[in-house]
Scaffold this motif. Structure first.
Motif, PDB file in Angstrom:
ATOM      1  N   UNK A  89       0.803  -1.235   0.000  1.00  0.00           N
ATOM      2  CA  UNK A  89       0.000   0.000   0.000  1.00  0.00           C
ATOM      3  C   UNK A  89       0.829   1.275   0.000  1.00  0.00           C
ATOM      4  N   UNK A  90       2.051   1.222   0.515  1.00  0.00           N
ATOM      5  CA  UNK A  90       2.923   2.396   0.468  1.00  0.00           C
ATOM      6  C   UNK A  90       3.303   2.711  -0.964  1.00  0.00           C
ATOM      7  N   UNK A  91       3.646   1.677  -1.727  1.00  0.00           N
ATOM      8  CA  UNK A  91       3.956   1.870  -3.145  1.00  0.00           C
ATOM      9  C   UNK A  91       2.726   2.358  -3.893  1.00  0.00           C
ATOM     10  N   UNK A  92       1.586   1.708  -3.654  1.00  0.00           N
ATOM     11  CA  UNK A  92       0.360   2.071  -4.358  1.00  0.00           C
ATOM     12  C   UNK A  92      -0.045   3.513  -4.062  1.00  0.00           C
ATOM     13  N   UNK A  93       0.110   3.936  -2.819  1.00  0.00           N
ATOM     14  CA  UNK A  93      -0.273   5.299  -2.446  1.00  0.00           C
ATOM     15  C   UNK A  93       0.624   6.322  -3.137  1.00  0.00           C
ATOM     16  N   UNK A  94       1.934   6.060  -3.153  1.00  0.00           N
ATOM     17  CA  UNK A  94       2.858   6.961  -3.846  1.00  0.00           C
ATOM     18  C   UNK A  94       2.487   7.067  -5.324  1.00  0.00           C
ATOM     19  N   UNK A  95       2.226   5.925  -5.948  1.00  0.00           N
ATOM     20  CA  UNK A  95       1.909   5.922  -7.379  1.00  0.00           C
ATOM     21  C   UNK A  95       0.606   6.665  -7.663  1.00  0.00           C
ATOM     22  N   UNK A  96      -0.390   6.491  -6.787  1.00  0.00           N
ATOM     23  CA  UNK A  96      -1.653   7.210  -6.957  1.00  0.00           C
ATOM     24  C   UNK A  96      -1.445   8.711  -6.860  1.00  0.00           C
ATOM     25  N   UNK A  97      -0.667   9.142  -5.853  1.00  0.00           N
ATOM     26  CA  UNK A  97      -0.418  10.572  -5.678  1.00  0.00           C
ATOM     27  C   UNK A  97       0.402  11.144  -6.833  1.00  0.00           C
ATOM     28  N   UNK A  98       1.274  10.309  -7.398  1.00  0.00           N
ATOM     29  CA  UNK A  98       2.145  10.753  -8.492  1.00  0.00           C
ATOM     30  C   UNK A  98       1.515  10.536  -9.859  1.00  0.00           C
ATOM     31  N   UNK A  99       0.381   9.819  -9.870  1.00  0.00           N
ATOM     32  CA  UNK A  99      -0.340   9.515 -11.107  1.00  0.00           C
ATOM     33  C   UNK A  99       0.544   8.768 -12.110  1.00  0.00           C
ATOM     34  N   UNK A 100       1.232   7.738 -11.581  1.00  0.00           N
ATOM     35  CA  UNK A 100       2.059   6.892 -12.438  1.00  0.00           C
ATOM     36  C   UNK A 100       1.757   5.420 -12.129  1.00  0.00           C
ATOM     37  N   UNK A 101       2.040   4.514 -13.056  1.00  0.00           N
ATOM     38  CA  UNK A 101       1.849   3.090 -12.777  1.00  0.00           C
ATOM     39  C   UNK A 101       2.922   2.583 -11.813  1.00  0.00           C
ATOM     40  N   UNK A 102       2.678   1.398 -11.251  1.00  0.00           N
ATOM     41  CA  UNK A 102       3.670   0.807 -10.349  1.00  0.00           C
ATOM     42  C   UNK A 102       3.579  -0.709 -10.381  1.00  0.00           C
ATOM     43  N   UNK A 103       4.683  -1.344  -9.979  1.00  0.00           N
ATOM     44  CA  UNK A 103       4.773  -2.802  -9.916  1.00  0.00           C
ATOM     45  C   UNK A 103       5.357  -3.183  -8.570  1.00  0.00           C
ATOM     46  N   UNK A 104       4.653  -4.019  -7.839  1.00  0.00           N
ATOM     47  CA  UNK A 104       5.149  -4.552  -6.567  1.00  0.00           C
ATOM     48  C   UNK A 104       5.595  -5.986  -6.778  1.00  0.00           C
ATOM     49  N   UNK A 105       6.841  -6.263  -6.453  1.00  0.00           N
ATOM     50  CA  UNK A 105       7.357  -7.630  -6.546  1.00  0.00           C
ATOM     51  C   UNK A 105       7.102  -8.306  -5.207  1.00  0.00           C
ATOM     52  N   UNK A 106       6.132  -9.184  -5.169  1.00  0.00           N
ATOM     53  CA  UNK A 106       5.786  -9.859  -3.919  1.00  0.00           C
ATOM     54  C   UNK A 106       4.935 -11.097  -4.187  1.00  0.00           C
ATOM     55  N   UNK A 107       5.122 -12.082  -3.350  1.00  0.00           N
ATOM     56  CA  UNK A 107       4.255 -13.253  -3.351  1.00  0.00           C
ATOM     57  C   UNK A 107       3.304 -13.209  -2.181  1.00  0.00           C
TER      58      UNK A 107
END
Length: 471
Positions: A89-107
């Motif tokens: 959610x930290x990555x997702x929140x940053x990307x939403x605020x920055x209006x850019x796509x994002x990829x989280x590497x996680x299982x």
């Protein structure tokens, strides 16, 4: 030249309830590149961008996967912002605020021999139709040769901490002792800062150098014992933890009993004065029985299905949220807390629901909050290494001839309702519920149960799973 479509098709990696999952050995650098490039192409067809944000969890394989993703995107002229190990959610929140796509590497919560990729567009989680588009996209690229080191940035971490403390008073948790079960969670270097900023005395516990696959829907016996022991030893008011990528919470009160995720979500939603909820069919029926919401929409299991309902609900109601049985909380609209606004984060989050519930500790205890709810109790567990095809066949057999199969599952009560929204959910005359479905992320058969007391719910789950093991 390599074809992203062919590489993905032959990789053995598939999309589950949340992201693409597979064995680490199948996530080769070229396969990672194929997913990243296909994702970028699909997103470019929606909105132009020049930057993609990336973060990872603590799995041994995650950094190399991020290197492959970064390298392939860089060759296409896309700048990569790498944020290291932080919660999803930290990555997702940053990307939403920055209006850019994002990829989280996680299982997420699955064992470390597996891994995965979660994708976010500039407006939040990708949809199921986006997943299909990624699988069908075909981008040609050269096989990766070098994987240069990644340059770390910390803006996403700082922004996430700020989101979770700015709307609450700095003395919110003064006089309270909060334990943090850190294990290998992607947020373990963040949580102490958050709770200390709110005035709590924080005790860090259980940090592990090895990856620990915490499943918030099927908490292990050992982790239940740890919670009870730590709460008693350190005289804790609460104990907080998450799954591997920090989007599913675990919270216990002063008694050391982990709250079920849907119970945590229900309490949080009541405290936030949420009007309408989107939540999977597997969640506790206490949601409706509480009479706290103007609308409750039941969905298939998986955050994309929960999110799909947000657009319609936000047109009709001022405050909308969603949560899952695993505890992940999704905020679809702006809500007011202490005269401050909390902006939407329509992806699973672990910290906000925990803080909202902990905000009541100056007046009451977590166990009392739980007791104030309609007394419906849920439990869940799973059989590991149970092939999806085998799960689907079993569910099909039960649905075709329940009178024959229910005795085999040691279920003797009269069946009054069947729900096939996701898997096979059976309601019995005495009010008990049994729900079977294959996991969307791993070769596992999951069983959920709901009863009038916790002991019976746990017993019912084990009875059914033990019966299936002997078939």
């Amino acid at each position: 030249m390599l074809s992203s479509h062919k590489l993905i098709l032959n990789s053995g990696i598939t999309f589950g309830t949340s992201g693409a999952r597979g064995l680490v050995e199948d996530f080769t650098p070229d396969v990672c590149a194929a997913f990243a490039l296909s994702f970028a192409e699909v997103m470019q067809n929606k909105n132009a961008f020049t930057t993609i944000a990336i973060a990872i969890d603590n799995r041994p394989s995650s950094y190399k996967m991020a290197q492959a993703i970064s390298s392939s995107l860089g060759e296409r002229g896309i700048e990569v912002h790498f944020f290291g190990v932080i919660p999803t959610p930290a990555l997702a929140y940053y990307a939403l605020q920055s209006k850019i796509p994002s990829i989280m590497v996680t299982g997420s919560h699955i064992p470390f021999d597996r891994n995965g990729l979660k994708f976010y567009g500039s407006d939040g989680e990708i949809t199921k139709s986006d997943e299909v588009a990624i699988l069908n996209a075909d981008v040609e690229f050269n096989s990766l040769v070098n994987l240069p080191p990644l340059i770390y940035r910390d803006e996403a971490k700082s922004l996430y901490i700020k989101r979770n403390i700015d709307v609450f008073p700095s003395d919110l948790l003064v006089g309270k002792r909060i334990g943090i079960y850190e294990h290998s969670s992607a947020g373990r270097d963040i949580y102490c800062d958050i709770f200390e900023s709110l005035g709590a005395e924080v005790i860090a516990l259980g940090r592990s150098d090895e990856f620990v696959p915490i499943d918030t829907e099927a908490v292990s016996f050992e982790d239940k014992q740890l919670a009870r022991a730590w709460v008693k030893e350190y005289k804790l008011n609460a104990l907080f933890s998450t799954d591997g990528d920090g989007d599913r919470p675990l919270l216990s009160g002063e008694n050391g009993e982990w709250l079920r995720g849907d119970v945590l979500g229900l309490i949080c939603s009541k405290l936030l004065n949420i009007e309408a909820l989107s939540t999977p069919v597997s969640c506790n029926s206490a949601i409706e029985k509480s009479n706290s919401f103007k609308s409750v929409v039941r969905t298939k299991i998986g955050s994309p299905y929960v999110i799909d309902e947000f657009e319609n609900l936000t047109k009709k109601f001022a405050t909308v949220a969603g949560f899952e049985a695993n505890g992940g909380y999704l905020l679809a609209s702006t809500v007011q807390v202490n005269g401050h606004s909390i902006t939407p984060l329509p992806t699973r989050d672990a910290v906000l629901p925990a803080i909202v519930v902990l905000s009541q500790l100056q007046q009451t205890t977590i166990s009392r909050l739980v007791k104030s709810l309609p007394q419906r109790f849920t439990a869940s567990d799973r059989i590991k290494e149970f092939a999806r095809d085998k799960s689907l066949q079993l569910i099909h057999n039960i649905s075709q001839n329940s009178s024959l199969w229910l005795p085999k599952l040691k279920l003797s009560n009269v069946l009054t309702n069947i729900d096939k929204t996701d898997g096979f959910r059976m309601t019995f005359e005495n009010g008990d519920i049994v729900h079977l479905r294959p996991s969307g992320n791993a070769p596992e058969l999951r069983c959920y149960a709901e009863c009038s007391n916790q002991e019976e719910a746990e017993k019912l789950v084990q009875t059914v799973l033990n019966a299936i093991k002997t078939l």
